[in-house]
Design a protein around this motif. Structure first.
Motif: not given
Length: 388
Positions: A4-9, A14-25, A78-81, A294-298
């Motif tokens: 999930r380090s890409f979320l620091d890009w 901040d609301h995107h990072r919260v979304l990723a965390e909560e949706l993953d759970a 959302v789609r990635e998660t 490939d994943i990071d470049a994508a």
């Protein structure tokens, strides 16, 4: 656990990072509770659950707010998660957005209030009906007609390969109204399921099961107030919707690829060969490294396109095409490597990497096939060169 380090890009807030965390759970639990043996039922259940728990609010603008807009970075997260957890969950979410994308971007207040309220809550399932038997990537070649008749348009023709076909409650349908030849003569309509003259003629089965169908329109009368935008704007509307949602297809591919890498790391670090872990083989380390690159470049291409759209760039045709082309093609390669690293288990029915192998293939075709994206990118490159 997926990286999930890409979320620091700097693309994210901040609301995107919260979304990723909560949706993953949420997804780690919800995906296991849906029975996938009946695909139609499973999709309906996912839509209902996504709506009930509030995730579908990201799929469309809020009809109650005049300032609401599509947040493409949130759509991609959302789609990635969801794709990382369950391909059908991603499909269910994606079609709620794509199916009503034209209403979100071009619909009037009455249309948004009537339909987006229902699709954002999961009360109604939506579909996007653009493709015809003779015009897949060539939208300008669409032949389905819509003729004005009093307070209605009369629709005649056929659509095919329509996701959610047969289970949707509302369809966005593109038809030729004839204001001009080619692309300039198309219009977009809201077509509720069940209208007289609207039939499902065939359900289509694919290697990764999803609800797909062929639609037939025989003198189907649609009220004029269900025209989206102005007559003749259909091509513009369709391309604008795809500008928003093509990066999200790339994001789904990214989610599949991340899951494939996770499954591969789990495999090679626990599998023993000649007294050592499979990971100790340099060739295996090479495969893992290639997958990670490939994943990071994508991800960089996906979230660049999404960020640009959110920053107000009117059209991101080039960036969206690059993201979709690279992310879907490279995800195919990543997943193929994952299958190889799993050996016989990689092609065994019911294994996650085998499922991913089937899931990824369609993403290189729908919403603009890979070769079409190459044409788009090449033309954009030539135009930029000529303007320089």
């Amino acid at each position: 656990m997926a990286d999930r380090s890409f979320l620091d890009w700097p693309f994210f807030e901040d609301h995107h990072r919260v979304l990723a965390e909560e949706l993953d759970a949420w997804a780690s639990v919800a995906a296991e509770r849906i029975d996938h043996n009946d695909i139609d039922k499973a999709c309906a259940q996912f839509v209902a659950k996504l709506g009930q728990d509030g995730w579908l609010r990201h799929s469309a603008v809020d009809p109650r707010s005049a300032d609401s807009r599509m947040d493409v970075r949130s759509l991609c997260i959302v789609r990635e998660t969801l794709a990382r957890h369950d391909g059908l969950a991603d499909f269910a979410f994606a079609m709620q957005g794509l199916g009503t994308g034209a209403i979100s971007l071009f619909g009037n207040a009455a249309q948004q209030s009537e339909w987006l309220t229902k699709t954002r809550s999961g009360e109604a399932i939506s579909a996007f009906a653009l493709t015809e038997p003779q015009s897949g990537s060539d939208v300008a070649n669409s032949a389905m007609s819509a003729v004005p008749a009093g307070g209605h348009y009369v629709l005649n023709g056929q659509k095919t390969w329509i996701s959610n076909g047969g289970i949707a409650d509302v369809y966005t349908v593109f038809a030729r109204t004839g204001e001009a030849p080619g692309a300039r003569g198309l219009s977009a309509f809201i077509v509720p399921a069940g209208l007289p003259g609207f039939h499902i003629t065939e359900r289509l089965e694919t290697i990764a099961p999803h609800p797909l169908a062929t639609l037939q329109f025989d003198n189907c009368r649609v009220p004029k107030e269900y025209l989206i935008g102005d007559a003749g704007q259909g091509f513009k509307i369709a391309m604008s919707v795809l500008d928003v949602f093509r990066p999200t297809v790339a994001a789904a591919a990214l989610g599949f690829a991340r899951r494939a890498l996770d499954e591969s790391l789990k495999r090679v670090t626990t599998r023993q060969i000649q007294g050592a872990s499979l990971f100790d083989l340099q060739m295996v380390q090479g495969h893992i490294a290639d997958m990670a690159v490939d994943i990071d470049a994508a991800a960089l291409l996906v979230y660049r396109a999404a960020w640009m759209k959110d920053m107000g760039v009117p059209r991101i045709t080039r960036e969206a095409a690059m993201a979709k082309l690279f992310a879907t093609d490279r995800a195919q390669e990543v997943i193929d490597k994952a299958v190889q690293l799993h050996g016989g288990d990689g092609v065994r029915s019911g294994q996650k990497v085998e499922e991913l192998y089937r899931d990824i293939r369609a993403l290189r075709i729908y919403e603009g096939a890979s070769d079409v994206q190459r044409v788009v990118i090449a033309r954009q490159a030539r135009a930029a060169f000529e303007e320089a």
